[in-house]
Design a protein around this motif. Structure first.
Motif, PDB file in Angstrom:
ATOM      1  N   ARG A  77       0.834  -1.207   0.000  1.00 14.33           N
ATOM      2  CA  ARG A  77       0.000   0.000   0.000  1.00 14.33           C
ATOM      3  C   ARG A  77       0.866   1.254   0.000  1.00 14.33           C
ATOM      4  O   ARG A  77       0.579   2.220  -0.715  1.00 14.33           O
ATOM      5  CB  ARG A  77      -0.936  -0.001   1.206  1.00 14.33           C
ATOM      6  CG  ARG A  77      -1.864   1.213   1.238  1.00 14.33           C
ATOM      7  CD  ARG A  77      -3.008   1.049   2.218  1.00 14.33           C
ATOM      8  NE  ARG A  77      -2.545   1.029   3.598  1.00 14.33           N
ATOM      9  CZ  ARG A  77      -3.369   0.895   4.643  1.00 14.33           C
ATOM     10  NH1 ARG A  77      -4.679   0.749   4.446  1.00 14.33           N
ATOM     11  NH2 ARG A  77      -2.885   0.882   5.868  1.00 14.33           N
ATOM     12  N   LYS A  78       1.934   1.235   0.791  1.00 10.67           N
ATOM     13  CA  LYS A  78       2.838   2.384   0.851  1.00 10.67           C
ATOM     14  C   LYS A  78       3.465   2.661  -0.510  1.00 10.67           C
ATOM     15  O   LYS A  78       3.779   3.811  -0.850  1.00 10.67           O
ATOM     16  CB  LYS A  78       3.931   2.125   1.891  1.00 10.67           C
ATOM     17  CG  LYS A  78       4.882   3.292   2.101  1.00 10.67           C
ATOM     18  CD  LYS A  78       5.909   2.975   3.178  1.00 10.67           C
ATOM     19  CE  LYS A  78       6.875   4.140   3.384  1.00 10.67           C
ATOM     20  NZ  LYS A  78       7.889   3.821   4.421  1.00 10.67           N
ATOM     21  N   ASP A 101      -3.130  -1.003  -4.710  1.00 14.75           N
ATOM     22  CA  ASP A 101      -4.428  -1.272  -4.090  1.00 14.75           C
ATOM     23  C   ASP A 101      -4.312  -2.629  -3.405  1.00 14.75           C
ATOM     24  O   ASP A 101      -3.922  -3.616  -4.050  1.00 14.75           O
ATOM     25  CB  ASP A 101      -5.538  -1.318  -5.140  1.00 14.75           C
ATOM     26  CG  ASP A 101      -5.791   0.038  -5.778  1.00 14.75           C
ATOM     27  OD1 ASP A 101      -5.404   1.061  -5.187  1.00 14.75           O
ATOM     28  OD2 ASP A 101      -6.357   0.063  -6.885  1.00 14.75           O
ATOM     29  N   THR A 102      -4.642  -2.688  -2.129  1.00 12.05           N
ATOM     30  CA  THR A 102      -4.455  -3.926  -1.364  1.00 12.05           C
ATOM     31  C   THR A 102      -5.803  -4.456  -0.900  1.00 12.05           C
ATOM     32  O   THR A 102      -6.565  -3.759  -0.239  1.00 12.05           O
ATOM     33  CB  THR A 102      -3.539  -3.677  -0.153  1.00 12.05           C
ATOM     34  OG1 THR A 102      -4.056  -2.590   0.616  1.00 12.05           O
ATOM     35  CG2 THR A 102      -2.129  -3.317  -0.615  1.00 12.05           C
ATOM     36  N   ASP A 137      -6.640  -2.127   2.025  1.00 14.19           N
ATOM     37  CA  ASP A 137      -7.602  -1.068   1.708  1.00 14.19           C
ATOM     38  C   ASP A 137      -9.028  -1.579   1.799  1.00 14.19           C
ATOM     39  O   ASP A 137      -9.922  -0.865   2.250  1.00 14.19           O
ATOM     40  CB  ASP A 137      -7.367  -0.543   0.281  1.00 14.19           C
ATOM     41  CG  ASP A 137      -6.021   0.122   0.109  1.00 14.19           C
ATOM     42  OD1 ASP A 137      -5.621   0.886   1.011  1.00 14.19           O
ATOM     43  OD2 ASP A 137      -5.360  -0.121  -0.926  1.00 14.19           O
ATOM     44  N   LYS A 138      -9.221  -2.816   1.359  1.00 11.30           N
ATOM     45  CA  LYS A 138     -10.577  -3.375   1.306  1.00 11.30           C
ATOM     46  C   LYS A 138     -10.566  -4.835   1.727  1.00 11.30           C
ATOM     47  O   LYS A 138      -9.595  -5.551   1.497  1.00 11.30           O
ATOM     48  CB  LYS A 138     -11.162  -3.274  -0.114  1.00 11.30           C
ATOM     49  CG  LYS A 138     -11.361  -1.874  -0.640  1.00 11.30           C
ATOM     50  CD  LYS A 138     -11.910  -1.920  -2.061  1.00 11.30           C
ATOM     51  CE  LYS A 138     -12.082  -0.519  -2.631  1.00 11.30           C
ATOM     52  NZ  LYS A 138     -12.567  -0.558  -4.041  1.00 11.30           N
ATOM     53  N   VAL A 139     -11.666  -5.258   2.328  1.00 14.30           N
ATOM     54  CA  VAL A 139     -11.931  -6.671   2.557  1.00 14.30           C
ATOM     55  C   VAL A 139     -13.093  -7.041   1.651  1.00 14.30           C
ATOM     56  O   VAL A 139     -14.187  -6.475   1.776  1.00 14.30           O
ATOM     57  CB  VAL A 139     -12.281  -6.962   4.031  1.00 14.30           C
ATOM     58  CG1 VAL A 139     -12.648  -8.431   4.206  1.00 14.30           C
ATOM     59  CG2 VAL A 139     -11.117  -6.586   4.938  1.00 14.30           C
ATOM     60  N   PRO A 189      -1.738  -0.771  -9.756  1.00 15.64           N
ATOM     61  CA  PRO A 189      -1.385  -2.172  -9.500  1.00 15.64           C
ATOM     62  C   PRO A 189      -2.047  -2.652  -8.212  1.00 15.64           C
ATOM     63  O   PRO A 189      -2.343  -1.850  -7.317  1.00 15.64           O
ATOM     64  CB  PRO A 189       0.133  -2.154  -9.379  1.00 15.64           C
ATOM     65  CG  PRO A 189       0.467  -0.754  -8.979  1.00 15.64           C
ATOM     66  CD  PRO A 189      -0.549   0.102  -9.669  1.00 15.64           C
ATOM     67  N   PHE A 190      -2.293  -3.958  -8.115  1.00 14.55           N
ATOM     68  CA  PHE A 190      -2.966  -4.482  -6.935  1.00 14.55           C
ATOM     69  C   PHE A 190      -2.181  -5.620  -6.299  1.00 14.55           C
ATOM     70  O   PHE A 190      -1.409  -6.321  -6.954  1.00 14.55           O
ATOM     71  CB  PHE A 190      -4.389  -4.940  -7.259  1.00 14.55           C
ATOM     72  CG  PHE A 190      -4.491  -6.110  -8.207  1.00 14.55           C
ATOM     73  CD1 PHE A 190      -4.293  -7.423  -7.780  1.00 14.55           C
ATOM     74  CD2 PHE A 190      -4.822  -5.905  -9.554  1.00 14.55           C
ATOM     75  CE1 PHE A 190      -4.397  -8.502  -8.650  1.00 14.55           C
ATOM     76  CE2 PHE A 190      -4.924  -6.976 -10.441  1.00 14.55           C
ATOM     77  CZ  PHE A 190      -4.708  -8.278  -9.989  1.00 14.55           C
ATOM     78  N   PHE A 191      -2.411  -5.774  -4.994  1.00 12.26           N
ATOM     79  CA  PHE A 191      -1.973  -6.937  -4.232  1.00 12.26           C
ATOM     80  C   PHE A 191      -3.242  -7.553  -3.668  1.00 12.26           C
ATOM     81  O   PHE A 191      -3.871  -6.996  -2.779  1.00 12.26           O
ATOM     82  CB  PHE A 191      -1.017  -6.534  -3.104  1.00 12.26           C
ATOM     83  CG  PHE A 191      -0.661  -7.675  -2.171  1.00 12.26           C
ATOM     84  CD1 PHE A 191       0.294  -8.611  -2.532  1.00 12.26           C
ATOM     85  CD2 PHE A 191      -1.280  -7.815  -0.934  1.00 12.26           C
ATOM     86  CE1 PHE A 191       0.627  -9.658  -1.682  1.00 12.26           C
ATOM     87  CE2 PHE A 191      -0.952  -8.852  -0.072  1.00 12.26           C
ATOM     88  CZ  PHE A 191       0.007  -9.781  -0.447  1.00 12.26           C
TER      89      PHE A 191
END
Length: 469
Positions: A123-124, A128-129, A149-151, A178-180
């Protein structure tokens, strides 16, 4: 050898950042950082077709391995769920990050204050996590605190996990940030101690590991376990199909792994190889993470995070204890990432084998710190009763030695302890030195005396408050 030299020699720090790696954003025309889809599960070990267990039907995971890179010698840092997952997501050993046992009641282990989770690092860096499904390393409602960021989704069941994660992938646009995405499954954990929710077909072949007795009871339970794996594999397949249909398929690194070994005596709850061997499969179209390759280098859970950070060109925290194997995968280094792996087991679920181990390609040394007797192999129990603590493995009534040594190349089931043989005394001394140095490096609390569990500390606090009130 001082602490800094030991850490460098045993792979306890992340490697230098990649320069011009095939994974790095700078090597692609669009300079876009890769996405990460990490899929994890419970209790799988390496019980898969692509790991040589041909009786297990796992076509989707096998297909992933045939397209990506399969790590043949991948190991967990612990033989139970929470500490294994904690090391995977922090790049730090359980003794260092504080999560040495199960996080749920009544064990209540947790990260030390200030511990940094992978999601916080991504996130840092502008990712987008998102978390979907099971995580089992922090409390309910703490996902934001640890960087998500979201569940996605309200429940942790397999079907909703597949649906929600698939929707996320399909709806993702190529030009999005980009996302994790971490996708966790409860499967293939036992439910109420058994797999009786799965059908058993006696006509189907069943794999019985060499450390387990080949009895009708054991064979039926293993047959049901194989059906649980088949179902879980179908879940993974549906998620991968959704990724393939999405706009982000070409720029996503898939990471598949589990927490520890299979849920049977002689495996889970022990730091025998059967308890700490786990799968690791990584895939991204083109480049070093494709082609159906097999990596035989020893890899630990703590090595995964520094490797992913290198692949994304994200600066690694200085306190990571894993070693990046990204250069090795990219062919920029011929040196294998590490010479040995380490693991710990802090008693949980009434198991009496508090222990630490060091493993090389040839030998495995285990040291015990709680009293016990030598288990008789192959283990002949009802695995359901064993899982529910209604039956224990038989012993030969001999005191368990302080140390055991196994030749894991010639004795992969660890049935023949050679630690007491005179010709192996120097091997025992050398590996004991390595293990002790690691335990010092991670400030293992057991070096200072018997372990105090969170339950014990909370119980004593309650006792003292009541007695002084």
């Amino acid at each position: 050898m001082d602490r800094r030299q030991f850490i460098k020699s045993s792979g306890l720090v992340a490697g230098a950042a990649l320069q011009g790696s095939v994974f790095a954003a700078a090597s692609r025309p669009d300079k876009k950082r890769p996405n990460f889809l990490m899929i994890t599960c419970h209790d799988l070990g390496q019980h898969l077709g692509c790991y040589g267990i041909k009786e297990v039907e796992s076509p989707n995971i096998d297909r992933l391995a045939s397209r990506g890179v399969r790590f043949a010698n991948m190991f967990s840092t612990s033989a139970v769920c929470s500490p294994a997952r904690g090391a995977l997501h922090t790049g730090r050993y359980p003794q260092t990050n504080g999560l040495m046992g199960l996080t749920h009641a009544p064990w209540w282990w947790k990260f030390k204050n200030g511990e940094t989770h992978a999601a916080q690092m991504f996130r840092k860096a502008g990712y987008d996590t998102c978390l979907c499904g099971l995580q089992h390393i922090f409390g309910a409602g703490e996902a934001g605190r640890y960087g998500y960021d979201k569940v996605l989704g309200r429940k942790k069941g397999a079907e909703e996990t597949v649906q929600v994660s698939s929707e996320f992938l399909v709806n993702r646009k190529a030009d999005d940030s980009p996302f994790f995405l971490k996708v966790g499954f409860f499967e293939v954990h036992r439910r109420g101690g058994s797999f009786k929710h799965r059908e058993y077909d006696p006509a189907k072949p069943v794999h019985v590991p060499g450390y387990l007795a080949d009895t009708p009871v054991m064979r039926e339970d293993l047959g049901r376990f194989q059906e649980e794996i088949r179902y879980f594999d179908s879940c993974v397949g549906r998620i991968l199909d959704s990724l393939q249909k999405s706009q982000c398929a070409e720029n996503t690194i898939v990471v598949f792994t589990s927490d520890h070994g299979i849920p049977y005596p002689g495996a889970k709850w022990t730091i025998r190889d059967a308890g700490i061997e786990v799968p690791l499969i990584m895939y991204m179209p083109g480049g070093a993470l494709s082609g159906g390759k097999v990596c035989d280098a020893m890899i630990s859970h703590v090595d995964v995070l520094p490797t992913l950070l290198d692949m994304a060109e994200i600066d690694k925290p200085a306190n990571l204890e894993g070693v990046s194997f990204a250069d090795y995968l990219a062919g920029r280094s011929d040196a294998k990432p590490r010479e040995e792996i380490f693991a710990q087991f802090t008693p949980a679920m009434f198991r009496d084998n508090e222990s630490r181990c060091v493993r090389t390609e040839k030998y495995k040394l285990v040291r015990f710190f709680s009293a016990g007797r030598c288990v008789k192999y192959p283990i002949d129990v009802d695995p359901v009763r064993y899982a529910m603590h209604k039956e224990r493995a038989a012993t030969n009534w001999k005191p368990r030695p302080f140390v055991q040594l196994f030749d894991v190349q010639n004795d992969p089931d660890e049935l023949n302890d050679i630690g007491g043989e005179k010709g192996n005394a120097e091997i025992v001394r050398d590996m004991s030195r390595k293990l002790y140095a690691w335990m010092k490096a991670v400030d293992d609390p057991i070096l200072k005396g018997p372990m105090e569990s969170p339950y014990y500390r909370d119980s004593m606090e309650d006792f003292e408050n009541a007695a002084s009130g």
